[in-house]
Design a protein around this motif. Structure first.
Motif, PDB file in Angstrom:
ATOM      1  N   THR A  64      -6.915  25.433 -17.284  1.00 42.15           N
ATOM      2  CA  THR A  64      -7.053  24.007 -17.002  1.00 42.15           C
ATOM      3  C   THR A  64      -8.081  23.381 -17.926  1.00 42.15           C
ATOM      4  N   ASP A  65      -8.031  22.053 -18.000  1.00 42.56           N
ATOM      5  CA  ASP A  65      -8.958  21.344 -18.879  1.00 42.56           C
ATOM      6  C   ASP A  65     -10.400  21.478 -18.422  1.00 42.56           C
ATOM      7  N   THR A  66     -10.605  21.744 -17.145  1.00 44.58           N
ATOM      8  CA  THR A  66     -11.982  21.837 -16.645  1.00 44.58           C
ATOM      9  C   THR A  66     -12.538  23.258 -16.711  1.00 44.58           C
ATOM     10  N   PRO A  89     -15.785  22.480 -21.812  1.00 41.43           N
ATOM     11  CA  PRO A  89     -14.534  22.711 -21.073  1.00 41.43           C
ATOM     12  C   PRO A  89     -13.362  22.829 -22.049  1.00 41.43           C
ATOM     13  N   LEU A  90     -12.328  23.523 -21.626  1.00 41.69           N
ATOM     14  CA  LEU A  90     -11.194  23.753 -22.521  1.00 41.69           C
ATOM     15  C   LEU A  90     -10.511  22.447 -22.927  1.00 41.69           C
ATOM     16  N   GLY A  91     -10.523  21.460 -22.037  1.00 43.77           N
ATOM     17  CA  GLY A  91      -9.931  20.174 -22.392  1.00 43.77           C
ATOM     18  C   GLY A  91     -10.660  19.532 -23.555  1.00 43.77           C
ATOM     19  N   GLU A  92     -11.997  19.597 -23.554  1.00 47.41           N
ATOM     20  CA  GLU A  92     -12.780  19.024 -24.640  1.00 47.41           C
ATOM     21  C   GLU A  92     -12.564  19.823 -25.928  1.00 47.41           C
ATOM     22  N   ARG A 142      -9.791  21.389 -26.752  1.00 50.15           N
ATOM     23  CA  ARG A 142      -8.477  20.972 -27.261  1.00 50.15           C
ATOM     24  C   ARG A 142      -8.566  19.632 -27.966  1.00 50.15           C
ATOM     25  N   ARG A 143      -9.311  18.687 -27.357  1.00 56.51           N
ATOM     26  CA  ARG A 143      -9.405  17.343 -27.940  1.00 56.51           C
ATOM     27  C   ARG A 143     -10.086  17.386 -29.300  1.00 56.51           C
ATOM     28  N   ARG A 144     -11.203  18.128 -29.406  1.00 56.84           N
ATOM     29  CA  ARG A 144     -11.921  18.197 -30.677  1.00 56.84           C
ATOM     30  C   ARG A 144     -11.076  18.869 -31.759  1.00 56.84           C
ATOM     31  N   GLU A 188      -2.472  20.715 -31.670  1.00 55.55           N
ATOM     32  CA  GLU A 188      -3.038  21.343 -30.490  1.00 55.55           C
ATOM     33  C   GLU A 188      -3.279  22.834 -30.754  1.00 55.55           C
ATOM     34  N   THR A 190     -10.151  31.750 -16.160  1.00 58.84           N
ATOM     35  CA  THR A 190      -9.243  31.525 -15.028  1.00 58.84           C
ATOM     36  C   THR A 190      -9.633  32.310 -13.786  1.00 58.84           C
TER      37      THR A 190
END
Length: 400
Positions: free
Chosen positions: A6-8, A55-58, A60-62, A70, A91
């Motif tokens: 997850t992104d968090t 976090p994994l979401g950040e 991915r964004r960077r 992606e 996880t």
């Protein structure tokens, strides 16, 4: 690593060293274990962001902002987990899986691990380099100018009795090997990292080795000292023995040490095995796993010859290294075949003859010297074969 990233979610990594960029890749790894891999700029950025606790979401964004695509985080995290870089699974929150394959091979004894580096830092002081250069120059000069100092096979016979001579020669040889490896370990410690001493093999030879992959955390120009430390010690000791002979000390032990060290020095230049000069060459040419990639490349060529698809993916090997592999592969193959042929043609027949004589000696009276010479020699042969077999089995288990 499961797919529920997850992104968090946050990944926890062990402290990792990131080296300087060379040919578009950086060496990344754990100094405490000596496990290193080469990563391109994209992988290095992922390691930095993950190591910063983002976090994994950040992450991915960077990555998307910088590279326009992606990242495949699941695959990347699986890769660094297999290297032993993952402290906590994103996880599950559990400790990361232990390293597998070559990175799991932590056999051996940590040498001088509790010794403060400043206690041996003098080994790398500039004045010591003059001593080291002197050793490298003294040996060839004396051997060229004074023919009587040159070692001969007769120098391997330190005692008259076969068994007694075999025992003494083995003790001298392994003592010299231990000092060679301690020179590596001390120099590695002077750089602030630790080496591990273990028993291994090179083709058909049983050897001691100091695993010092942790030196990859220092700049390449500083790695030559630990790589050459053992060879430098051998040459310094040879210099002392040769000078003693010039001074009139021609005892068998002195000449025996020179003979044994000569074989050791020559062996270190056989770069188709993982010798000291092999590592020097790899460092100078800025290579990764030259021998491993060469074996895989040769296996692919063999499969192509018989009409089969390549069994190893070498897509991750830089084109520059592939060009060097094509030059190195014939040398590696011919060198390995030459050593094997020499072993079969020269060493094996002599060993068979000595074993036959030892077996004949067992038929002699128990209170006679011939009986105990035979028993002792067969015990030495059995011990060496058992040790070689143990090393071979351990290597295969590690690679499984």
């Amino acid at each position: 690593m499961t797919s529920a990233l997850t992104d968090t979610a946050v990944v926890r990594l062990y402290p990792l060293h990131i080296g300087e960029s060379e040919d578009g890749v950086c060496e990344v790894g754990r100094v405490d274990t000596g496990d290193f891999v080469e990563l391109p700029a994209e992988g290095v950025d992922l390691v930095r962001w993950l190591g910063a606790g983002l976090p994994l979401g950040e992450v991915r964004r960077r990555f998307a902002d910088r590279y326009g695509t992606e990242p495949d985080l699941a695959d990347f995290l699986d890769g660094i987990a297999s290297c032993g870089f993952l402290r906590v699974d994103a996880t599950t929150g559990e400790a990361g899986a232990p390293a597998t394959g070559a990175t799991a091979d932590r056999r051996g004894i940590a040498v001088l691990a509790n010794l403060p580096p400043h206690r041996v830092s003098w080994l790398l002081a500039p004045p010591m380099r003059l001593l080291y250069v002197g050793g490298w120059l003294t040996v060839p000069v004396l051997l060229v100018l004074v023919p009587s100092l040159r070692p001969t096979p007769a120098d391997a016979f330190l005692l008259e009795g076969v068994l007694a001579n075999a025992l003494v020669v083995a003790m001298v040889a392994w003592m010299l090997v231990l000092l060679h490896e301690l020179a590596h370990a001390a120099t590695v410690r002077a750089l602030g990292v630790t080496g591990r001493l273990s028993i291994s093999r090179r083709l058909w030879f049983l050897v001691a080795q100091t695993e010092m992959s942790a030196v990859r955390s220092v700049p390449r120009r500083r790695r030559y000292a630990p790589y050459l430390a053992g060879l430098t010690w051998d040459l310094l000791l040879m210099s002392v023995c040769l000078v003693l002979q010039l001074a009139g000390m021609h005892e068998r032990l002195v000449r025996g040490v020179v003979y044994t060290l000569t074989l050791s020095v020559v062996y270190q230049f056989l770069v188709f095995m993982r010798t000291d000069i092999y590592y020097v060459l790899g460092n100078w040419l800025r290579l990764g796993d030259l021998m491993g990639d060469t074996r895989r490349w040769l296996a692919n060529q063999l499969r192509r010859l018989v009409g089969r698809d390549p069994g190893h993916d070498l897509g991750g090997v830089p084109s520059r290294e592939l060009r060097i592999i094509r030059w190195y592969a014939p040398f590696y193959l011919l060198g390995s075949l030459a050593v094997t042929a020499a072993l079969l043609a020269l060493t094996a027949p002599a060993m068979v003859t000595m074993v036959r004589l030892a077996v004949d000696g067992i038929d002699a009276p128990v209170d006679g010297l011939a009986f105990w010479n035979g028993v002792g020699f067969l015990a030495l042969v059995a011990l060496q074969l058992a040790t070689f077999g143990w090393v071979l089995v351990t290597e295969r288990r590690t690679a499984a």
